[in-house]
Write an enzyme that holds these catalytic residues in place. Sequence first.
Site, PDB file in Angstrom:
ATOM      1  CE  LYS A 124      -5.095  -0.988   1.655  1.00  0.00           C
ATOM      2  NZ  LYS A 124      -5.500  -2.167   2.391  1.00  0.00           N
ATOM      3  CB  THR A 129      -0.887   0.021   1.258  1.00  0.00           C
ATOM      4  OG1 THR A 129      -1.659  -1.165   1.297  1.00  0.00           O
ATOM      5  CG2 THR A 129      -1.805   1.234   1.244  1.00  0.00           C
ATOM      6  CE  LYS A 149       1.618   2.210   4.123  1.00  0.00           C
ATOM      7  NZ  LYS A 149       2.130   0.914   3.688  1.00  0.00           N
TER       8      LYS A 149
HETATM    9  P1  NAD Z   1       5.845  -6.027   7.518  1.00  0.00           P
HETATM   10  O1  NAD Z   1       6.624  -4.932   8.131  1.00  0.00           O
HETATM   11  O2  NAD Z   1       5.438  -7.204   8.339  1.00  0.00           O
HETATM   12  O3  NAD Z   1       6.628  -6.608   6.224  1.00  0.00           O
HETATM   13  C1  NAD Z   1       7.410  -5.832   5.362  1.00  0.00           C
HETATM   14  C2  NAD Z   1       8.641  -6.631   5.023  1.00  0.00           C
HETATM   15  O4  NAD Z   1       9.436  -5.885   4.098  1.00  0.00           O
HETATM   16  C3  NAD Z   1       9.533  -6.935   6.226  1.00  0.00           C
HETATM   17  O5  NAD Z   1       9.805  -8.323   6.309  1.00  0.00           O
HETATM   18  C4  NAD Z   1      10.806  -6.118   5.947  1.00  0.00           C
HETATM   19  O6  NAD Z   1      11.988  -6.740   6.451  1.00  0.00           O
HETATM   20  C5  NAD Z   1      10.789  -6.070   4.449  1.00  0.00           C
HETATM   21  N1  NAD Z   1      11.583  -4.990   3.882  1.00  0.00           N
HETATM   22  C6  NAD Z   1      11.656  -3.690   4.286  1.00  0.00           C
HETATM   23  N2  NAD Z   1      12.496  -3.001   3.494  1.00  0.00           N
HETATM   24  C7  NAD Z   1      12.961  -3.887   2.570  1.00  0.00           C
HETATM   25  C8  NAD Z   1      13.860  -3.782   1.481  1.00  0.00           C
HETATM   26  N3  NAD Z   1      14.453  -2.622   1.170  1.00  0.00           N
HETATM   27  N4  NAD Z   1      14.110  -4.884   0.753  1.00  0.00           N
HETATM   28  C9  NAD Z   1      13.520  -6.072   1.049  1.00  0.00           C
HETATM   29  N5  NAD Z   1      12.659  -6.234   2.085  1.00  0.00           N
HETATM   30  C10 NAD Z   1      12.391  -5.146   2.820  1.00  0.00           C
HETATM   31  O7  NAD Z   1       4.559  -5.332   6.857  1.00  0.00           O
HETATM   32  P2  NAD Z   1       3.196  -6.043   6.372  1.00  0.00           P
HETATM   33  O8  NAD Z   1       2.194  -5.987   7.460  1.00  0.00           O
HETATM   34  O9  NAD Z   1       3.539  -7.335   5.720  1.00  0.00           O
HETATM   35  O10 NAD Z   1       2.733  -4.970   5.271  1.00  0.00           O
HETATM   36  C11 NAD Z   1       3.301  -4.934   3.960  1.00  0.00           C
HETATM   37  C12 NAD Z   1       2.459  -4.019   3.100  1.00  0.00           C
HETATM   38  O11 NAD Z   1       1.122  -4.514   3.073  1.00  0.00           O
HETATM   39  C13 NAD Z   1       2.362  -2.578   3.611  1.00  0.00           C
HETATM   40  O12 NAD Z   1       2.430  -1.709   2.509  1.00  0.00           O
HETATM   41  C14 NAD Z   1       1.004  -2.538   4.305  1.00  0.00           C
HETATM   42  O13 NAD Z   1       0.445  -1.247   4.329  1.00  0.00           O
HETATM   43  C15 NAD Z   1       0.211  -3.479   3.428  1.00  0.00           C
HETATM   44  N6  NAD Z   1      -0.957  -4.099   4.086  1.00  0.00           N
HETATM   45  C16 NAD Z   1      -0.837  -4.681   5.309  1.00  0.00           C
HETATM   46  C17 NAD Z   1      -1.958  -5.279   5.910  1.00  0.00           C
HETATM   47  C18 NAD Z   1      -1.855  -5.937   7.273  1.00  0.00           C
HETATM   48  O14 NAD Z   1      -2.903  -6.285   7.847  1.00  0.00           O
HETATM   49  N7  NAD Z   1      -0.669  -6.154   7.812  1.00  0.00           N
HETATM   50  C19 NAD Z   1      -3.186  -5.285   5.244  1.00  0.00           C
HETATM   51  C20 NAD Z   1      -3.277  -4.706   3.965  1.00  0.00           C
HETATM   52  C21 NAD Z   1      -2.141  -4.123   3.390  1.00  0.00           C
END
Ligand code: NAD
Length: 289
Positions: free
Chosen positions: A168, A93, A243
């Site tokens: 979204k 997102t 966010k």
């Molecule tokens: P998270 O922090 O659990 O996962 C993100 C991952 O990206 C981590 O494992 C981190 O180490 C990795 N990362 C960060 N920088 C990096 C880089 N430069 N190279 C490679 N890996 C890197 O977050 P999440 O909850 O999995 O969310 C991910 C996305 O999904 C976000 O954009 C969030 O807004 C969206 N989202 C999350 C949810 C939810 O319920 N968690 C729901 C809908 C959308």
Amino acid sequence: MKIAFIGLGNMGGGMAANLVKAGHDVSAFDLSPDALARAKENKCAVFDTVQGAIAGVDAVVSMLPNGAIVDAVYGADVIGHAPQGALFLDCSTIDVDTARKVTAAAEAAGYAMVDAPVSGGIAAANGGTLTFMVGGTDDAFARAEPILAAMGKAVIHAGTSGAGQAAKICNNMLLGASMIATCETFKLAEKLGLDLQTFYDISSKASGQNWSMTSYCPVPGVGPQSPADNDYQGGFATALMLKDLKLAMEAAQSVDADVPMGQKAAALYEAYANSGAGGMDFSAIIKTL
Ligand code: NAD
């Protein structure tokens, strides 16, 4: 297909596992050793560089924290390094402008790309029941759809580049405002002496009915099972709602849209997150009312 997956955190970990289950050959990269260890358990091949993971792939899927990181990862290590003809799918997102900018850079280098953010949380990511809203050309959407279908229950073409992100944040602005409205309504009903189950039975069949009430009721013991029944643990974190509301406010400002309810919801979620509740489910905001 051979697919690289970048960002295997709470959401990406389960999504990559579902691509493996669908028969794809998945190569994983994440900065976190824990995320990579889980990816390995889920039968992904793990790499310690993005460029190692993307060698020879047909597609690159990313699930990263924010727009700056998406821009940096694609700009430095994916665009111009992935095999020619590879398709890029960013499921993070992020803001509409960055989504459009990264896609334009990918297209300029001869790649097709879609923005494909998701609705549904960690349980839906693990269970393969996410809803994807996709921005991109008809051709890019047609190529992306079968890959996304392996991770979700619905894949909807929202429009051209950036339209997935626009859909979204519009959806989540409505969700944030409707959750607070539902919370304050139950608190008012309580103060007016109504039994909350009785009020639910009435309003869920009357014109106040909405998803925050009937699918995700913020009152413990009322409506279907929801995070409220688990002391507001799990579910969709307040920090993530904040966010998305901030992205919605930025987007509204960029097109001069009047969003007073969204603005109020963003301010209330900001105050709640700043009180230390960022990790609580977003329905826990009822506690502040
Ligand atoms: P998270 O922090 O659990 O996962 C993100 C991952 O990206 C981590 O494992 C981190 O180490 C990795 N990362 C960060 N920088 C990096 C880089 N430069 N190279 C490679 N890996 C890197 O977050 P999440 O909850 O999995 O969310 C991910 C996305 O999904 C976000 O954009 C969030 O807004 C969206 N989202 C999350 C949810 C939810 O319920 N968690 C729901 C809908 C959308």
